[in-house]
Design an enzyme around this catalytic site. Structure first.
Site: not given
Length: 354
Positions: A63, A96, A130-131, A194
């Site tokens: 990521c 994840w 999220t990370v 994105y």
């Protein structure tokens, strides 16, 4: 940039897990920027004081938003103060996962999924898992996933634990300019790729494509006469741009249809990216295999076959860049970070750095 639609609160889509969820509502990609904004600070005003050994940074190498936190942690020498958990490059609709670790569990947190740490913070946590995320090891709960603030706080709130010779990534004399550049890079480049990749209509794609290349042409011109984005040393702005550039030819050019030309065909940006890649703390955090696996496998709506391409050739990343001729002092009055810590080295087969 915040999306308040109901779709943005639905964590069921696997693409919602990378540095912030997104929604493609109507025609245009919008990133959900509502994060857990609790901070770890020197004075502990949010209830989480800086304390060596207490926190774990969970950050997937795949990521770009997480990669920047790994870079900053390494540049500042915070490896002994903040441990690093590394999820694998892919995830499902839930979270994840720590499939790279023995038994599929993070060795410090003892969890299989990052989702477990979010649910310890809030059993009904409604947004994407999220990370990067900072987890309090004393409770196993996430403290924050605010990726932009995390790296700024590593630079400012954790100064007491910086290594000798750590660079100043947010120099006060350039802070306004760093913030200004960061804002444009985020909206037009980091998020711009994105916006191209997940555009819902031709019109939305055409608009996103034009915006992206306007910004990249601006950066090409800016970096034609100076070694770094702001001032004569590496700053937070360089870290933020680098993690998009290093993924550009491997992923964004084809997978996200950002294909006017390759990064390798833009002389200043390509040389700048190679300069950073070859600087300790940057390229030694990059795992190209994991990057490609993440995008081409997880983004099944864009790549339903799940086939991961064999290219591109990575050897160009370690060719001479010639940026020294522009002057500059990468670490200012400081020094480069030392060798990568045991257990944190990128698989040599996944990088041109040997």
């Amino acid at each position: 940039m915040s999306d308040t639609s109901a779709d943005a609160a639905d964590s069921g889509n696997p693409e919602h897990q990378e540095g912030g969820k997104y929604s493609v509502k109507g025609k245009e990609y919008t990133r959900d920027t509502r994060y857990i904004t609790t901070r770890v600070t020197a004075d502990g005003r949010d209830g989480f004081p800086v304390e060596a050994g207490r926190y774990r940074l969970v950050a997937a190498r795949a990521c770009p938003w997480a990669n920047r936190s790994i870079i900053v942690r390494r540049l500042l020498g915070l490896e002994d103060a903040i441990s690093l958990g590394l999820p694998g490059p892919t995830h499902d609709e839930r979270s994840w996962t720590f499939d790279l670790d023995p038994g599929g569990r993070d060795p410090v947190l003892g969890i299989e999924r990052l989702q477990e740490a979010y649910f310890k913070r809030d059993p009904e946590y409604p947004r994407g898992i999220t990370v990067p995320a900072i987890v309090d090891t004393t409770t196993g709960a996430v403290v924050t996933n605010d990726f932009a603030q995390i790296t700024l706080d590593l630079s400012t709130e954790w100064r007491a634990h910086h290594r000798d010779g750590a660079p100043d990534l947010v120099p006060q004399r350039h802070r306004d300019e760093v913030d200004e550049v960061n804002q444009r890079v985020f909206t037009e480049v980091n998020n711009g790729v994105y916006r191209c990749g997940f555009a819902g209509t031709q019109e939305a794609y055409d608009d996103a494509y034009a915006r992206l290349w306007t910004a990249l042409d601006w950066l090409e011109d800016r970096l034609g006469g100076q070694r770094y984005l702001v001032g004569d040393t590496i700053t937070e702005a360089d870290v933020r741009l680098f993690t998009t550039l290093v993924r550009f030819d491997a992923v964004y050019h084809g997978h996200f249809k950002c294909n006017r030309n390759k990064l390798a065909e833009m002389p200043a940006l390509w040389a700048y990216a190679r300069d950073l890649f070859q600087t300790p703390g940057f390229g030694d955090t990059v795992d190209f295999t994991q990057i490609k696996q993440h995008y081409y496998v997880v983004h099944s709506d864009i790549n339903p076959s799940g086939i991961v391409p064999g290219g591109p050739d990575l050897s160009g990343w370690v060719t001479p860049h010639g940026r020294e001729a522009l002057g500059g002092r990468p670490f200012g009055d400081g020094t480069p970070p030392g060798p990568v810590h045991d257990g944190e080295r990128v698989d040599p087969a996944h990088t041109p750095l040997r």
